[in-house]
Design a protein around this motif. Structure first.
Motif, PDB file in Angstrom:
ATOM      1  N   PRO A  16     -18.775 -29.147   2.230  1.00 29.07           N
ATOM      2  CA  PRO A  16     -18.474 -27.734   2.370  1.00 29.07           C
ATOM      3  C   PRO A  16     -19.586 -26.841   2.910  1.00 29.07           C
ATOM      4  N   ASP A  17     -20.804 -26.822   2.380  1.00 33.09           N
ATOM      5  CA  ASP A  17     -21.647 -25.658   2.645  1.00 33.09           C
ATOM      6  C   ASP A  17     -22.856 -25.947   3.507  1.00 33.09           C
ATOM      7  N   PHE A  18     -23.305 -24.934   4.202  1.00 29.34           N
ATOM      8  CA  PHE A  18     -24.484 -25.060   5.062  1.00 29.34           C
ATOM      9  C   PHE A  18     -25.721 -25.480   4.259  1.00 29.34           C
ATOM     10  N   ASP A  19     -25.887 -24.873   3.085  1.00 29.46           N
ATOM     11  CA  ASP A  19     -27.098 -25.163   2.297  1.00 29.46           C
ATOM     12  C   ASP A  19     -27.076 -26.528   1.644  1.00 29.46           C
ATOM     13  N   GLN A  20     -25.889 -27.106   1.511  1.00 29.84           N
ATOM     14  CA  GLN A  20     -25.823 -28.395   0.824  1.00 29.84           C
ATOM     15  C   GLN A  20     -26.227 -29.535   1.735  1.00 29.84           C
ATOM     16  N   ILE A  21     -26.538 -29.207   2.985  1.00 28.58           N
ATOM     17  CA  ILE A  21     -26.885 -30.303   3.892  1.00 28.58           C
ATOM     18  C   ILE A  21     -28.330 -30.173   4.342  1.00 28.58           C
ATOM     19  N   TRP A  22     -29.212 -29.815   3.404  1.00 25.80           N
ATOM     20  CA  TRP A  22     -30.626 -29.641   3.792  1.00 25.80           C
ATOM     21  C   TRP A  22     -31.221 -30.929   4.336  1.00 25.80           C
ATOM     22  N   TRP A  23     -30.841 -32.079   3.770  1.00 25.40           N
ATOM     23  CA  TRP A  23     -31.439 -33.335   4.236  1.00 25.40           C
ATOM     24  C   TRP A  23     -30.984 -33.677   5.643  1.00 25.40           C
ATOM     25  N   LEU A  24     -29.811 -33.150   5.998  1.00 24.44           N
ATOM     26  CA  LEU A  24     -29.270 -33.426   7.322  1.00 24.44           C
ATOM     27  C   LEU A  24     -30.190 -32.842   8.381  1.00 24.44           C
ATOM     28  N   SER A  25     -30.703 -31.649   8.098  1.00 23.35           N
ATOM     29  CA  SER A  25     -31.612 -30.993   9.027  1.00 23.35           C
ATOM     30  C   SER A  25     -32.860 -31.818   9.248  1.00 23.35           C
ATOM     31  N   ILE A  26     -33.371 -32.384   8.164  1.00 21.20           N
ATOM     32  CA  ILE A  26     -34.610 -33.158   8.277  1.00 21.20           C
ATOM     33  C   ILE A  26     -34.358 -34.426   9.086  1.00 21.20           C
ATOM     34  N   VAL A  27     -33.254 -35.111   8.768  1.00 14.85           N
ATOM     35  CA  VAL A  27     -32.901 -36.322   9.522  1.00 14.85           C
ATOM     36  C   VAL A  27     -32.761 -35.977  11.002  1.00 14.85           C
ATOM     37  N   ALA A  28     -32.030 -34.888  11.286  1.00 13.84           N
ATOM     38  CA  ALA A  28     -31.785 -34.505  12.671  1.00 13.84           C
ATOM     39  C   ALA A  28     -33.090 -34.161  13.383  1.00 13.84           C
ATOM     40  N   ALA A  29     -33.993 -33.462  12.672  1.00 12.98           N
ATOM     41  CA  ALA A  29     -35.268 -33.087  13.298  1.00 12.98           C
ATOM     42  C   ALA A  29     -36.053 -34.344  13.665  1.00 12.98           C
ATOM     43  N   VAL A  30     -36.086 -35.323  12.745  1.00  7.79           N
ATOM     44  CA  VAL A  30     -36.797 -36.572  13.006  1.00  7.79           C
ATOM     45  C   VAL A  30     -36.177 -37.272  14.219  1.00  7.79           C
TER      46      VAL A  30
END
Length: 489
Positions: A193-207
């Motif tokens: 559901p939420d933008f904030d619940q996917i914080w780890w996704l951002s890190i994976v994507a950045a890597v």
């Protein structure tokens, strides 16, 4: 906890009534440990999380077309245009950061999304126009990402097939199965559901984005070293390789590509809404934009310039799949897998605001419908229960299906993404932030500052129109040789 919650909501309502008379309530507002001044859970974001979010949003598949863009413009104009774009975007992003709170920068009312900011600063009509542009843009980005991901999956398949046949087999394969695979993955992920619940996704994507961009950069450097010198010219692709008119259109399209590579102002306010205060969110956000734009520009320069130095006039439209590099094939595979993983994440990061908007609208329109509002808790052993909502399931899946089908019909989406970059760039990155800032800071008409801001806006409009024209010309050329649902690549 319960008491804190009541206190926070009480304070919150109280604050609305007394706002004009007394500002004394403000210091007492943060009495609650768990909640911010607007009654939401305490925000925890810092400069670094915000920078990571921005870098994830910016360094996307845009980086791969930069070598091509610089090849159209040449060694002088190419880097100059990139610096220009990064400066404009940094400047308008800081204007936008000041619009997160209406009124006072420290304690004014928060705007949770870009749209809220436009509504509270500019009012109804512009709000609707802005919404339309923003959501069309997100829709387009979703299509662009589907195509880019399927091209990368195909590149893995093709480079392996090339390697096995010793380069004899041209390896024609269809992109459709890959688009469908990507679509199925997105349907699954879009249920989070939420933008904030996917914080780890951002890190994976950045890597991931750093992985493939670095591989592209390294291969470019290796090729330059092997060739023993830089290719390319000061004025870009030579007339002869392309005709005079083609060169003009392609230069314009290059502007669109660069604009697309930098476009992220759409999600700026959503990112700012995750930041903790004090210091005021706009201060933190300006630092984060500076950090992230400096990092991305340095990176873009390296990737674009090295790609151009390696290939000269022949720089491919997509650095890692245009088969400028054949070996080492396993390295290309790693890069292309990284692109796919990154795009799966970036797709969500971009589409979440659109999903949330539609769900909120539906919930307001039909508040009593179980289909729309009822959350079904599904217990997952070892984790917190997953909440399933039928409307969310149907609407998000339908969205992904539509974008996937359109991608299948328009597989040369590079030009179409150029158009989107151009259309999204001026209104969302320049026009609205400038207008909101003028309203917010009450800048008088015809004052020097007002004139300068308007000149910036008009200049960017002209660039946008040129870029859109170039990309449309590209689409027209592509349509001449296009057969829908043809199996070979």
């Amino acid at each position: 906890m319960q008491m804190g919650e009541n206190a926070a909501t009480k304070n919150h309502h109280h604050h609305h009534q007394v706002f004009d008379i007394s500002i004394d309530v403000l210091p007492h507002q943060n009495t609650s440990k768990c909640f911010d001044d607007d009654g939401r859970l305490k925000r925890t974001g810092t400069v670094w999380t915000a920078s990571a979010h921005i870098i994830t949003a910016v360094i996307g598949s845009g980086v791969l077309s930069l070598a091509w863009a610089i090849a159209q413009l040449g060694w002088i104009a190419g880097p100059a245009v990139m610096f220009l774009f990064s400066f404009v975007i940094y400047y308008t992003s800081s204007l936008l950061a000041d619009c997160y709170r209406s009124g006072d920068r420290v304690s004014g009312k928060r705007n949770y999304t870009y749209m809220d900011a436009v509504r509270s600063n500019l009012g109804g009509v512009k709000f609707k126009v802005c919404g339309l542009i923003q959501y069309l843009n997100i829709f387009g980005v979703a299509i662009g990402y589907t195509i880019a991901a399927s091209i990368s999956m195909m590149a893995v398949k093709r480079s392996n097939c090339f390697h096995e046949s010793g380069g004899k087999n041209p390896c024609h394969i269809s992109s459709y199965p890959y688009m469908i695979m990507f679509g199925i993955a997105e349907i699954a992920f879009s249920q989070i559901p939420d933008f904030d619940q996917i914080w780890w996704l951002s890190i994976v994507a950045a890597v991931m984005s750093f992985t493939y961009s670095s591989i592209g950069l390294a291969l470019g450097v290796a090729k330059v070293v092997a060739a023993g010198g830089f290719k390319g010219s000061l004025t870009g692709i030579s007339i002869g390789t392309v005709t005079q008119t083609q060169k003009i259109w392609r230069s314009f399209q290059a502007l669109g590509d660069i604009a697309f590579a930098y476009s992220y102002s759409i999600i700026l306010i959503e990112i700012q809404d995750t930041l903790k205060s004090p210091p005021s969110e706009s201060k933190t956000m300006k630092k984060a934009t500076l950090v992230s734009i400096a990092v991305t520009t340095a990176f873009y320069m390296l990737c674009g310039c090295m790609g151009y130095a390696a290939f000269g006039d022949l720089a491919p439209g997509n650095l890692l799949t245009g088969f400028g590099f054949y070996n080492p094939y396993w390295l290309l595979d790693i890069a292309n897998v990284a692109i796919v993983v990154h795009l799966v994440g970036a797709y969500q990061v971009y589409c979440q605001p659109l999903f949330a908007f539609t769900e909120k609208w539906a919930a307001q329109k039909w508040p009593h419908s179980d289909f729309i509002t009822k959350e079904i808790k599904i217990p997952i052993p070892g984790c917190s229960p997953f909440s399933l909502n039928l409307f969310r399931l149907v609407w998000r899946s339908a969205f992904v299906v539509v974008t996937t089908v359109i991608s299948m019909l328009l597989p040369f989406f590079n030009d179409v993404v150029g158009i989107l970059g151009a259309f999204g760039f001026w209104p969302l990155t320049v026009y609205f932030p400038v207008e909101m800032y003028i309203v917010q800071k009450k800048i008088p008409k015809w004052s020097t500052r007002w004139i300068c801001l308007q000149m910036l806006s008009v200049a960017c409009l002209i660039i946008s129109i040129a870029a859109a024209a170039g990309s449309i010309a590209g689409v027209v050329l592509d349509l001449k040789v296009y057969h829908p649902f043809k199996t070979s690549y």
